[in-house]
Design a protein around this motif. Structure first.
Motif, mmCIF file in Angstrom:
data_model
loop_
_atom_site.group_PDB
_atom_site.id
_atom_site.type_symbol
_atom_site.label_atom_id
_atom_site.label_comp_id
_atom_site.label_asym_id
_atom_site.label_seq_id
_atom_site.Cartn_x
_atom_site.Cartn_y
_atom_site.Cartn_z
ATOM 1 N N UNK A 142 0.906 -1.567 -0.571
ATOM 2 C CA UNK A 142 0.139 -0.185 -0.379
ATOM 3 C C UNK A 142 0.687 1.297 0.531
ATOM 4 N N UNK A 143 1.332 1.055 1.186
ATOM 5 C CA UNK A 143 3.071 2.730 0.987
ATOM 6 C C UNK A 143 3.627 2.748 -0.166
ATOM 7 N N UNK A 144 4.242 1.554 -1.047
ATOM 8 C CA UNK A 144 4.359 1.575 -2.371
ATOM 9 C C UNK A 144 3.352 2.228 -3.284
ATOM 10 N N UNK A 145 2.472 1.972 -3.108
ATOM 11 C CA UNK A 145 1.347 2.161 -4.372
ATOM 12 C C UNK A 145 0.493 3.409 -3.975
ATOM 13 N N UNK A 146 1.504 5.184 -2.982
ATOM 14 C CA UNK A 146 1.147 5.837 -2.984
ATOM 15 C C UNK A 146 0.301 6.172 -1.298
ATOM 16 N N UNK A 147 -0.323 5.239 -0.828
ATOM 17 C CA UNK A 147 -1.632 5.388 0.173
ATOM 18 C C UNK A 147 -0.694 6.095 1.016
ATOM 19 N N UNK A 148 -1.246 6.931 1.744
ATOM 20 C CA UNK A 148 -0.810 7.998 2.649
ATOM 21 C C UNK A 148 -1.261 7.730 4.551
ATOM 22 N N UNK A 149 -2.271 6.732 3.742
ATOM 23 C CA UNK A 149 -2.729 7.573 5.497
ATOM 24 C C UNK A 149 -3.181 5.659 6.418
ATOM 25 N N UNK A 150 -1.834 4.415 5.844
ATOM 26 C CA UNK A 150 -2.512 3.221 6.334
ATOM 27 C C UNK A 150 -2.124 2.859 7.348
ATOM 28 N N UNK A 151 -2.136 2.493 8.572
ATOM 29 C CA UNK A 151 -2.839 2.697 10.403
ATOM 30 C C UNK A 151 -2.840 0.844 10.643
ATOM 31 N N UNK A 152 -2.848 1.028 11.809
ATOM 32 C CA UNK A 152 -2.323 -0.324 12.376
ATOM 33 C C UNK A 152 -1.829 -0.546 14.228
ATOM 34 N N UNK A 153 -2.419 -1.747 14.388
ATOM 35 C CA UNK A 153 -2.327 -1.443 15.791
ATOM 36 C C UNK A 153 -1.675 -2.712 16.412
ATOM 37 N N UNK A 154 -0.311 -3.187 17.338
ATOM 38 C CA UNK A 154 0.250 -4.413 16.984
ATOM 39 C C UNK A 154 -0.897 -4.974 18.318
ATOM 40 N N UNK A 155 -0.656 -6.052 18.975
ATOM 41 C CA UNK A 155 -1.251 -6.967 19.373
ATOM 42 C C UNK A 155 -1.397 -6.328 21.130
ATOM 43 N N UNK A 156 -0.136 -5.603 21.558
ATOM 44 C CA UNK A 156 -0.302 -5.266 22.479
ATOM 45 C C UNK A 156 -0.485 -3.001 22.631
ATOM 46 N N UNK A 157 -0.940 -3.529 21.826
ATOM 47 C CA UNK A 157 -1.736 -1.759 21.574
ATOM 48 C C UNK A 157 -3.275 -2.363 21.706
ATOM 49 N N UNK A 158 -3.648 -3.648 21.060
ATOM 50 C CA UNK A 158 -4.552 -3.334 20.608
ATOM 51 C C UNK A 158 -5.410 -5.161 20.618
ATOM 52 N N UNK A 159 -5.391 -5.434 21.379
ATOM 53 C CA UNK A 159 -6.677 -6.590 21.440
ATOM 54 C C UNK A 159 -7.685 -6.738 21.014
ATOM 55 N N UNK A 160 -7.483 -7.579 19.616
ATOM 56 C CA UNK A 160 -8.583 -7.574 18.273
ATOM 57 C C UNK A 160 -9.980 -8.432 19.277
ATOM 58 N N UNK A 161 -9.630 -9.137 20.267
ATOM 59 C CA UNK A 161 -10.099 -9.878 20.573
ATOM 60 C C UNK A 161 -10.990 -9.294 22.234
ATOM 61 N N UNK A 162 -10.001 -7.987 22.075
ATOM 62 C CA UNK A 162 -11.565 -6.955 23.150
ATOM 63 C C UNK A 162 -12.214 -6.374 22.457
ATOM 64 N N UNK A 163 -14.078 -6.735 22.283
ATOM 65 C CA UNK A 163 -14.749 -6.227 21.571
ATOM 66 C C UNK A 163 -14.640 -4.337 22.098
ATOM 67 N N UNK A 164 -14.759 -3.902 23.630
ATOM 68 C CA UNK A 164 -14.366 -2.224 23.231
ATOM 69 C C UNK A 164 -13.649 -1.955 22.618
ATOM 70 N N UNK A 165 -12.639 -2.407 23.186
ATOM 71 C CA UNK A 165 -11.279 -1.594 22.117
ATOM 72 C C UNK A 165 -11.298 -1.759 20.808
#
Length: 327
Positions: free
Chosen positions: A38-61
Motif C-alpha cells: 500500500x505504501x509503495x502504491x501511494x497510500x498516505x494514511x495506512x494505520x495499524x496497531x500491535x496486539x499489545x496496543x490493541x487486543x482484537x479479542x476485546x470488543x469494546x477496544x
C-alpha cells in the motif's frame, strides 16, 4: 467487474490514496506485506496497531479504535495461526480467538460505515478430499482436515460473515483465500510455524551447525502450493480495485510441489549438503492442496515471484533477522 448487491450497484476502481486504510494484523506475514504494498502504491494514511496496543479479542477496544480512526478501507489479516502441531494441540484457542477477532473487527467496521473490507481466510477451509485443483465452489461440500478443522471453521465463519454483510447491508465487502504463504515476518517458531518456515529454520540451523542429517515429519509426498507474501499483498490490492462478488476468491500460483521437493529446494538455498530423512510416524495432513485460481486470473492477476526466487529472498531475510524472531 460491476456487480449489484441487493439492487445497489458497485463498480470497483482505484482506491483513494488519501483515505485512512486500516490493516488489522499489520506486523504479521501477510499484514506487513500489505502495508509495504500500500505504501509503495501511494497510500498516505495506512494505520495499524500491535496486539499489545490493541487486543482484537476485546470488543469494546476494537469498536473504540474503529470509531477513532474512521477507516474507509479495511483488510482483516489478523489471525491466530500455526502449523499441524499447534492446531492439533490447541484447537479451542484457534477457534475461539479467531472467531472473536473476526466478529469484533467486522462488526466494528459495519458500525463505522467502512466502505470496502477484504477478509483474508485460508485454503484449509476446503474439504480434505476436494477435487484438485480446488474451486471456490468446493466450500462446505465435504469433511475438513481434522488436524486444523477448528481453525478452518473459524475462517469459514468469517467468509459467511462477509457474505451476510453484503446480503443484509449491500456493502461491497469481499474475501480472499490464500494458499500456503511465506516470506518476511513469518513465524519461524519450532512449535508454532507452518511447514515452510519450519523447514527453513531446520535446514539453516543444520547448515550452520554442520549436521549430517535433517529429519522432517511425514512421508514428503503431499503436494502443496506456495505463494510469496509480497505476491499475496499485490493480489489483495488488485482485488480491492478490480473485483467485487459474494464468493471467496482463491489466491495462489496455480501450481504445486511435493514437500520433499520444497525441502530439497530449501536445502540447496541454505547450503545444507547432508541427508534428509522422513519420520513416517508423524502425520502428513491433506494429501494435496492446489487452488484453482481461474477467478483471480479472470480478474487480471497472476503471481510474479518464482518459488526459487522467493526461497532465496526469505532465507536471506531469515538470516538477517534470526536473532529477533519469535521463538
Amino acid at each position: 467487474m460491476t456487480t449489484a448487491v441487493d439492487g445497489v450497484t458497485y463498480t470497483p476502481g482505484e482506491l483513494d490514496r488519501d483515505a485512512t486504510f486500516y490493516v488489522a494484523g499489520h506486523r504479521g506475514l501477510v499484514g506487513s506485506a500489505i502495508v509495504r504494498r500500500l505504501r509503495a502504491g501511494g497510500f498516505a494514511n495506512v494505520v495499524g496497531k500491535t496486539s499489545a496496543e490493541l487486543d482484537l479479542k476485546d470488543r469494546d477496544a476494537v469498536f473504540a479504535y474503529m470509531a477513532e480512526t474512521k477507516p474507509r478501507y479495511v483488510v482483516l489479516a489478523a489471525a491466530k495461526v500455526g502449523g499441524i502441531l499447534a492446531n492439533s494441540t490447541f484447537p479451542v484457542d484457534f477457534l475461539s480467538d479467531n472467531v472473536r477477532i473476526q466478529v469484533n473487527v467486522l462488526d466494528a467496521a459495519l458500525a463505522n460505515d467502512v466502505e470496502r473490507v477484504l477478509f483474508l481466510g485460508s485454503s484449509c477451509i476446503y474439504p480434505k478430499f476436494a477435487d484438485q485443483p480446488i474451486r471456490e465452489e468446493s466450500l462446505l461440500t465435504g469433511h475438513l482436515e481434522p488436524t486444523n478443522d477448528a481453525y478452518a471453521i473459524a475462517k469459514i465463519a468469517g467468509i459467511l460473515h462477509t457474505q451476510a454483510v453484503r446480503r443484509q447491508y449491500g456493502l461491497p465487502w469481499i474475501s480472499a483465500m490464500p494458499t500456503n504463504l511465506y516470506g518476511p515476518n513469518d513465524n519461524f517458531s519450532p512449535q508454532g510455524s507452518h511447514v515452510l518456515p519450519a523447514l527453513i529454520r531446520r535446514y539453516d540451523e543444520a547448515a550452520v551447525s554442520g549436521a549430517d542429517t535433517v529429519t522432517n515429519w511425514g512421508t514428503g509426498t503431499p503436494r502443496r502450493e506456495f505463494l510469496h507474501a509480497d505476491d499475496m499483498a499485490d493480489a489483495c490490492l488488485h482485488l480491492l480495485e478490480n473485483y467485487d462478488g459474494p464468493g471467496q476468491v482463491n489466491v495462489g500460483t496455480g501450481s504445486d510441489v511435493t514437500i520433499s521437493e520444497i525441502a530439497a529446494t530449501i536445502a540447496r538455498v541454505t547450503g545444507f549438503t547432508g541427508e534428509t530423512r522422513w519420520d513416517t510416524s508423524k502425520p502428513d495432513g491433506t494429501p494435496q492442496k492446489l487452488l484453482d485460481v481461474s477467478t483471480l486470473r479472470n480478474a487480471g492477476w497472476t503471481a510474479g515471484i518464482s518459488l526459487e526466487e522467493g526461497m532465496e529472498r526469505t532465507v536471506a531475510w531469515y538470516r538477517d533477522n534470526v536473532s529477533a524472531l519469535r521463538v
